[in-house]
Design a protein around this motif. Sequence first.
Motif, short mmCIF file in Angstrom:
data_model
loop_
_atom_site.label_atom_id
_atom_site.label_comp_id
_atom_site.label_asym_id
_atom_site.label_seq_id
_atom_site.Cartn_x
_atom_site.Cartn_y
_atom_site.Cartn_z
N GLY A 115 27.77 54.00 3.24
CA GLY A 115 27.98 55.35 2.74
C GLY A 115 28.84 56.21 3.64
N CYS A 116 28.98 55.83 4.90
CA CYS A 116 29.76 56.66 5.83
C CYS A 116 30.79 55.83 6.59
N CYS A 117 31.22 54.73 5.98
CA CYS A 117 32.24 53.88 6.59
C CYS A 117 33.17 53.38 5.48
N SER A 118 34.43 53.74 5.56
CA SER A 118 35.40 53.37 4.52
C SER A 118 35.92 51.94 4.67
N TYR A 119 35.59 51.32 5.79
CA TYR A 119 36.14 50.00 6.08
C TYR A 119 35.03 48.96 6.09
N VAL A 120 35.42 47.75 5.91
CA VAL A 120 34.49 46.64 5.97
C VAL A 120 35.00 45.67 7.02
N GLY A 121 34.08 45.15 7.81
CA GLY A 121 34.46 44.23 8.88
C GLY A 121 34.34 42.79 8.45
N ARG A 122 34.69 41.95 9.37
CA ARG A 122 34.68 40.51 9.14
C ARG A 122 33.26 39.98 9.04
N ARG A 123 33.08 39.01 8.15
CA ARG A 123 31.84 38.25 8.17
C ARG A 123 31.96 37.33 9.37
N ASN A 124 31.04 37.42 10.28
CA ASN A 124 31.20 36.69 11.54
C ASN A 124 29.93 35.94 11.93
N THR A 125 29.27 35.39 10.95
CA THR A 125 28.09 34.58 11.22
C THR A 125 28.26 33.24 10.53
N GLY A 126 27.47 32.28 10.94
CA GLY A 126 27.51 30.97 10.31
C GLY A 126 28.85 30.28 10.47
N ALA A 127 29.33 29.68 9.39
CA ALA A 127 30.56 28.90 9.42
C ALA A 127 31.79 29.76 9.67
N LEU A 128 31.71 31.06 9.43
CA LEU A 128 32.86 31.95 9.62
C LEU A 128 32.94 32.51 11.03
N ARG A 129 31.98 32.17 11.88
CA ARG A 129 31.94 32.72 13.25
C ARG A 129 33.21 32.35 14.01
N LEU A 130 33.81 33.36 14.62
CA LEU A 130 35.02 33.15 15.42
C LEU A 130 34.65 33.07 16.89
N THR A 131 34.78 31.91 17.46
CA THR A 131 34.61 31.75 18.90
C THR A 131 35.92 32.16 19.57
N PRO A 132 35.91 32.45 20.87
CA PRO A 132 37.17 32.81 21.53
C PRO A 132 38.26 31.76 21.36
N ALA A 133 37.91 30.48 21.43
CA ALA A 133 38.92 29.42 21.28
C ALA A 133 39.49 29.40 19.87
N ARG A 134 38.63 29.55 18.88
CA ARG A 134 39.08 29.56 17.49
C ARG A 134 39.97 30.77 17.21
N LEU A 135 39.57 31.91 17.75
CA LEU A 135 40.34 33.13 17.55
C LEU A 135 41.73 33.01 18.17
N ALA A 136 41.81 32.43 19.36
CA ALA A 136 43.11 32.26 20.03
C ALA A 136 44.03 31.35 19.22
#
Length: 184
Positions: A115-136
């Motif tokens: 209700g007070c945030c116009s943006y949506v962030g990344r799903r970052n749990t489970g199989a979609l989790r971005l580790t530092p190596a994956r993100l790089a």
Amino acid sequence: MSDGDGLPRLVLTCSRGTCVVALALALAGLAWLVLSPEVCFVTPHSNRALCASRLKQIGLAIGLYRQVNAEALPDRDGTEFLSRLYESGQLPDANVYLCPSGGQSAAASGRLDAGCCSYVGRRNTGALRLTPARLAAIVARTALAADRSLAHHGDVRNVLFADGHVEGLDEAEYSTLYASVLGD
């Protein structure tokens, strides 16, 4: 005064300076009438630019969060992903989480929610989790946050990518590439 035929005669008596000022004002008024549709057209574009700027600020806050948290991204999905930035103090201004075209109010409770945030962030749990190596490895086209609603900017949705740039994507491209990784 009249010309003898009973009709009033328009008499313009002014010094050279006042005539120039009057003419300039008349031309300015005429220009405003001609250009006013263009002036109204600027607002949606400036709102989209301000929205992109706010998403870039969120991107910088994500970078700060990663520095403090051993390169990890917030371990929540959607709005909770962004709420972690807010609660951690990395980006404490609640107004930054509002798209200027969204019509929402800033968080008063100290927590961000849909209700007070116009943006949506990344799903970052489970199989979609971005580790530092994956993100790089995939940083350039990795979406981290986006406009919650297409209605904010009509035909595009602003999307923040992990390398810090923001792009306006049409709904078809957004749905195909990013709807599965961004959202609550």
